[in-house]
Design a protein around this motif. Structure first.
Motif, PDB file in Angstrom:
ATOM      1  N   LYS A 139      25.766  32.139  72.409  1.00 32.73           N
ATOM      2  CA  LYS A 139      24.891  31.804  73.538  1.00 32.73           C
ATOM      3  C   LYS A 139      24.626  30.303  73.490  1.00 32.73           C
ATOM      4  CE  LYS A 139      22.417  36.095  74.386  1.00 32.73           C
ATOM      5  NZ  LYS A 139      23.253  36.383  75.541  1.00 32.73           N
ATOM      6  N   TYR A 233      19.252  28.930  79.132  1.00 31.42           N
ATOM      7  CA  TYR A 233      20.583  29.448  78.792  1.00 31.42           C
ATOM      8  C   TYR A 233      21.582  28.822  79.761  1.00 31.42           C
ATOM      9  CZ  TYR A 233      24.449  32.789  78.782  1.00 31.42           C
ATOM     10  OH  TYR A 233      25.695  33.353  78.724  1.00 31.42           O
ATOM     11  N   ASP A 244      29.335  40.194  78.198  1.00 33.57           N
ATOM     12  CA  ASP A 244      28.143  39.541  77.675  1.00 33.57           C
ATOM     13  C   ASP A 244      27.028  40.572  77.616  1.00 33.57           C
ATOM     14  OD1 ASP A 244      26.541  37.581  76.671  1.00 33.57           O
ATOM     15  OD2 ASP A 244      26.142  36.598  78.590  1.00 33.57           O
ATOM     16  N   GLU A 246      22.765  41.203  75.925  1.00 41.01           N
ATOM     17  CA  GLU A 246      21.630  40.757  75.136  1.00 41.01           C
ATOM     18  C   GLU A 246      21.128  41.998  74.409  1.00 41.01           C
ATOM     19  OE1 GLU A 246      18.859  38.100  77.177  1.00 41.01           O
ATOM     20  OE2 GLU A 246      17.221  39.247  76.257  1.00 41.01           O
ATOM     21  N   LEU A 361      20.368  42.359  79.120  1.00 40.92           N
ATOM     22  CA  LEU A 361      20.903  41.251  79.902  1.00 40.92           C
ATOM     23  C   LEU A 361      20.752  41.520  81.398  1.00 40.92           C
ATOM     24  CD1 LEU A 361      22.319  38.522  79.815  1.00 40.92           C
ATOM     25  CD2 LEU A 361      24.497  39.708  79.839  1.00 40.92           C
ATOM     26  N   ARG A 364      17.470  40.365  82.721  1.00 44.62           N
ATOM     27  CA  ARG A 364      17.405  38.914  82.955  1.00 44.62           C
ATOM     28  C   ARG A 364      18.250  38.519  84.151  1.00 44.62           C
ATOM     29  NH1 ARG A 364      14.477  36.351  79.310  1.00 44.62           N
ATOM     30  NH2 ARG A 364      14.484  37.170  77.197  1.00 44.62           N
ATOM     31  N   ARG A 470      24.095  30.943  68.115  1.00 37.71           N
ATOM     32  CA  ARG A 470      23.255  30.294  69.135  1.00 37.71           C
ATOM     33  C   ARG A 470      23.518  28.797  69.044  1.00 37.71           C
ATOM     34  NH1 ARG A 470      18.890  33.653  70.297  1.00 37.71           N
ATOM     35  NH2 ARG A 470      17.383  31.979  70.359  1.00 37.71           N
TER      36      ARG A 470
END
Lengths: 844, 126
Positions: A139, A233, A244, A246, A361, A364, A470
């Motif tokens: 990320k 992000y 992808d 989360e 994800l 978001r 990250r």
């Protein structure tokens, strides 16, 4: 239960098992599969018939339909029917044994193969489920907005950055992710965030902004010197399938969501053992009634198995495999673990190349907030997506999505997950989703490409794609936004101004921090969201007059010239080794005679610069460019002096960075720090560089660049707070327009041109400079500080240094020049000779 | 007289540098030097950096100092601290680079910092 026809999975997946079939072969299989049930049915009826015959064999032996091949024997039996009865029974028994043996053997073989297959499936299930279940892309984050008293922070920047980080304005900022504004006073309820140097908890911040600067910063404990907002992000480094997600833990998922998911998708999830006969029967009945597939019988476990291990292929074998694997999964893992995996695995949408997996994800992506902040209407919308992420996409198909949401809200109420009143209230809510183009969800392809390239010096691509690292970068979203908007607006203006240019202009830009070499913005194309040719890194274009500062630097460093020295701007002819003649002309095709050196730079005079460059030596000019940081090959041809050398915008930025930072050559960098998915720091990239020039010399050169802005070709900038430094550049036939300039905080290099290298009806001043100007206006201009080391010396009309009280023009000089002998007023000194015919003479 | 006392203290610190390991040097050095900045954010980051140094976490110390550098990019004290932390963590190349950088901005009259730069240079290139 789910409806298989409506179910969608991303088109590209690479988590392969041996049983997978590539998507390319799917249509073929699908055609074949249609025939499979018929064939299977036909085989079944044949085998049933055979079995019937075998069973009734002894009875029918009275009236045997003997095979022709056995006619002889049959005749003899007819002759002696009684005696042959026993023999016939014997034959039948032998026949029976003959049938049984291969059948048993076959059964044994099948049992063995089945057992081996089950062991294999079991190993597959456990292997994938025991360890790390998903490849987690790295990320990538922008720089955090660091608040401290005195920070230049226009309110519109703060507002934009909060919204890009998915903060919502509220009348009372009483929960993380909200903010309130009352004039100059702001309250920001910051979320907790794992920064590279440690996690920070949620915090309610009181902020005051006066005259565009932070004037007060406090939290519940009182005044604070520094507080960071969590970074935005800006993209991921994805594996080939671009999945992808989360990851969320089950305990962090709202219970309402879990309940809604179960009642909608698999009501008996906690009762069945992976496969639900009841569900299958119900689905079959529903499908039979409807005459088509309207309902699926898959449990959540089966759906998980299908998405996690298998393909979307619709065959009996795949279905059987799915069922067995579901049983095995339930055998080894508890329901909560399976549910958590499902919540993280399920495909819920697509954002360009990026496949959105999992509710974490998706929350978001669609609503701009973490899962635990969702209301019941939003939960119902997400649960509705399970049936078909594209079909029920709330952005593309809002009506359909709302109907689905409302249906799920009704189911939730019917199952007492929410009250009827809450269900009705939620149905009244409009279907609001966060903008898919908002900062927190869009990507920055040009910057990401460079970041990835720089990361790969220290990390393997595979680790970047799978370990959930990250990455904290130097990107400043506010600066990036400013340059994107400025470039777009100006290119539109240019295209509207000239006919035949519509849609042909391209651009690239690099913005860095003046002192740190951190890349704050990178534009690789006019369309900032374009994943493709990155002009900022890869477009090597003639830099035109941007090369000139290297010529003047060589002259200043030689100790023979100063800004008041006179240079001849008459036509110059240089004869090359092979007889070629180079005769550069000024842009206006006029000659100006003797001009002070500073004028040669500010007016970008080609003739004077070429003559000066040949006098100080081509080799020295090449040395200066290399010392400034240009690593590309620089052929020592005279035309190099006027920029007949092709460099990328990034290389130009590197060259000007050294000037802007007073001689500190730093590799331009995009990465600040890298941590593991858990937040442990792996690397940090603090400043690094080399002082390659005496800062006094750089200040001296900077004076010339400041005059370019104050009175020269970049004077369009002199409406901004001064001093600023910069240089315009235009290549031959106006094929490239450049501007490179810096203030106290930012260095910016802008290029405008056409991909086919066609000439354009504008120069660096009109083509590129306005983008720089608009960008700096948007982010705030901070003028350069006064030189720390230079001293003023008067220079006479003929370029000689004069005593302190003589009349003449005052220029800045390094203090060491004060030691030079300065003759009495108006007594000239010898000027530098010129008029050399061949460049060999200059080299000698 | 005051200057003599300060220089004596610095010399004591130098002896400490030559005999102790990096973490202990941090105690010796940072306790007695003024910060070279009045900016509250920079002071806070210095403090965080000191704590990281005490914990032997040079990497974290550098990131705090780099945040301070972004706030005051031409503060020679910040650059000096970065050079010092680099030297203690064994990155002498970076220490040398940042030492040079600090010299660009140090005031000639700042005897204290000039002495510290000299001292650090001696440590890097004994």
């Amino acid at each position: 239960m789910s409806n298989p026809p409506g179910k969608e999975t991303p088109t590209r997946r690479t988590r392969s098992t041996s049983s997978k079939t590539s998507t390319n072969t799917a249509p073929v299989n699908a055609t074949r599969d249609k025939k499979t049930p018929k064939k299977a049915a036909s085989k079944t009826s044949k085998s049933q018939a055979l079995e019937k015959t075998t069973k009734t064999g002894p009875k029918k032996s009275v009236k045997p339909k003997a095979p022709k091949a056995k006619s002889t024997s049959a005749n003899s039996k007819t002759a002696k029917p009684v005696a042959n009865k026993g023999a016939a029974a014997k034959v039948a028994s032998t026949k029976k044994r003959q049938w049984k043996l291969p059948l048993l053997s076959l059964l044994a073989v099948f049992t063995l193969l089945f057992a081996v297959w089950m062991v294999y499936l079991d190993a597959e299930v456990r292997k994938a489920f025991d360890g790390k279940k998903w490849s987690l892309p790295a990320k990538v984050y922008a720089r955090p907005l660091t608040l401290y008293p005195g920070l230049l922070l226009p309110p519109e920047q703060l507002e934009a950055e909060l919204q890009w980080a998915d903060y919502r304005p509220a009348a009372l900022a009483d929960r993380p992710g909200t903010y309130q504004r009352n004039g100059n006073e702001w309250v920001i309820f910051r979320r907790g965030f794992p920064f590279w140097d440690g996690s920070e908890v949620t915090r309610r911040i009181n902020l005051k902004i006066n005259n565009q600067r932070v004037s007060g910063l406090a939290d519940i404990e009182g005044n604070q010197p520094l507080i960071r907002l969590e970074p935005q992000y800006i993209g991921g480094i994805f594996p080939a399938h671009n999945e992808d997600r989360e990851l969320v833990r089950l305990e962090d998922v709202p219970p309402v969501l879990v309940a809604a998911l179960i009642v909608t998708e698999d009501k008996h999830f906690f009762e069945h053992f992976g496969v639900s006969p009841y569900g299958i029967a119900r689905a079959m009945m529903a499908n039979a009634r409807a005459g088509k597939m309207v309902q699926g019988g898959s449990t959540l476990t089966q759906q998980l198995v299908k998405n996690f291990f298998l393909t979307n292929e619709r065959t009996i074998t795949r279905k059987a495999q799915e069922a067995f694997m579901s049983l095995l999964l339930e055998l080894h893992y508890d329901k909560e673990e399976i549910l958590e995996a499902y919540i993280n695995e399920i495909y819920l949408g697509q954002a360009g190349r990026r496949a959105i997996h999992g509710f974490g994800l998706a929350s978001r992506f669609y609503f701009g907030k973490p899962l635990k902040e969702l209301n019941s209407a939003e939960i119902a919308t997400l649960v509705g997506l399970v049936k078909g992420a594209s079909f029920y996409n709330p952005r593309r198909n809002p009506e359909r999505s709302k109907n689905r949401r409302d249906l799920i809200l009704s189911i939730m109420a019917d199952n007492q997950i929410i009250t009827q009143a809450e269900s009705l209230r939620a149905k009244q809510r409009p279907l609001i989703t966060a903008s898919p183009r908002r900062g927190g969800q869009r990507e920055y392809p040009a910057f990401l490409e460079l970041a990835k390239e720089q990361l790969q010096k220290d990390y393997r691509l595979q680790d970047l794609q799978t370990e959930g690292l990250r990455i904290f970068t130097t990107l400043d979203p506010w600066v990036q936004n400013a340059v994107e908007n400025s470039a777009d607006a100006h290119l539109n203006r240019l295209e509207n101004r000239s006919t035949g240019l519509k849609g042909t202009l391209e651009t690239a830009a690099v913005i860095t921090s003046t002192d740190g070499g951190e890349i704050r913005a990178l534009l690789g194309a006019r369309d900032a969201s374009f994943f493709g040719f990155n002009r900022a890194l890869n477009a090597k274009r003639a830099i035109g007059s941007l090369a000139k500062p290297a010529v003047f630097l060589a002259a200043l460093r030689s100790g023979k010239y100063h800004w008041g020295s006179f240079i001849d701007d008459s036509p110059v002819t240089v004869e090359g080794r092979n007889g070629d003649v180079w005769q550069p002309r000024n842009y206006d095709l006029k000659s100006n005679g003797d001009v002070p050196m500073v004028d040669a730079l500010t007016r970008s005079l080609n003739q004077a610069t070429a003559r000066l460059g040949m006098t100080v030596g081509l080799g020295n000019v090449v040395d200066e460019m290399q010392r400034l940081g240009v690593s590309s090959d620089l052929p020592a041809y005279p035309s190099l002096l006027l920029g007949a050398v092709s460099l990328s915008p990034l290389e130009v930025a590197q060259m000007y960075q050294t000037i802007a930072s007073e001689g500190f050559l730093m590799p331009l960098r995009t990465i600040d720090a890298v941590t593991t998915a858990e937040g442990d720091m792996l690397s940090s990239y603090a400043i690094r560089g080399q002082q390659v020039y005496d800062p006094v010399l750089m200040e001296w050169l900077r004076f010339g660049l400041e005059q370019v802005v104050a009175t020269g070709t970049a004077r369009a900038l002199n409406s901004l707070p001064q001093p600023l430094a910069g240089k315009t550049g235009t290549s031959d036939d106006q094929r490239d327009a450049w501007f490179a300039g810096f203030d106290n905080r930012h260095l910016g290099v802008i290029w405008v041109g056409q991909d086919d290298n066609s000439p354009m009806p504008f120069t660096g001043s009109s083509g590129a400079l306005p983008i720089w100007k608009s960008t700096l206006q948007r982010v705030g201009v901070e003028p350069l500080t006064a030189p720390r080391t230079l001293v003023d010396i008067t220079v006479g009309d003929d370029g000689t240094l004069m005593g302190d009280h003589c009349s003449g023009k005052v220029y800045p000089f390094p203090p060491s020049w004060l030691d030079n002998e300065r003759p009495p007023c108006n007594s000239g000194t010898k000027r530098i000779g010129e008029e050399i015919k061949s460049w060999f003479d200059w080299l000698l | 007289m005051v200057r003599l006392v300060v220089i004596s203290l610095l010399l004591t610190g130098l002896v400490g540098c030559a005999t102790n390991d990096g973490a202990n040097n941090a105690d010796a050095d940072y306790g007695q030097y003024r910060d070279g900045s009045e900016h509250p954010a920079v002071l806070m980051l210095f403090k965080q950096s000191d704590n990281a140094v005490q914990a032997g976490n040079w990497s974290a110390a550098m990131t705090y100092l780099d945040q301070a550098r972004r706030i005051e990019p031409r503060n020679p004290y910040v650059l000096y601290r970065q050079a010092w932390a680099s030297a203690q963590s064994g990155d002498t190349e970076r220490a040398r680079q940042l030492l040079e950088r600090a010299r660009v901005y140090v005031n000639k009259d700042d005897e204290l910092l000039n002495y510290r730069l000299y001292e650090l240079e001696f440590q890097i290139n004994p």
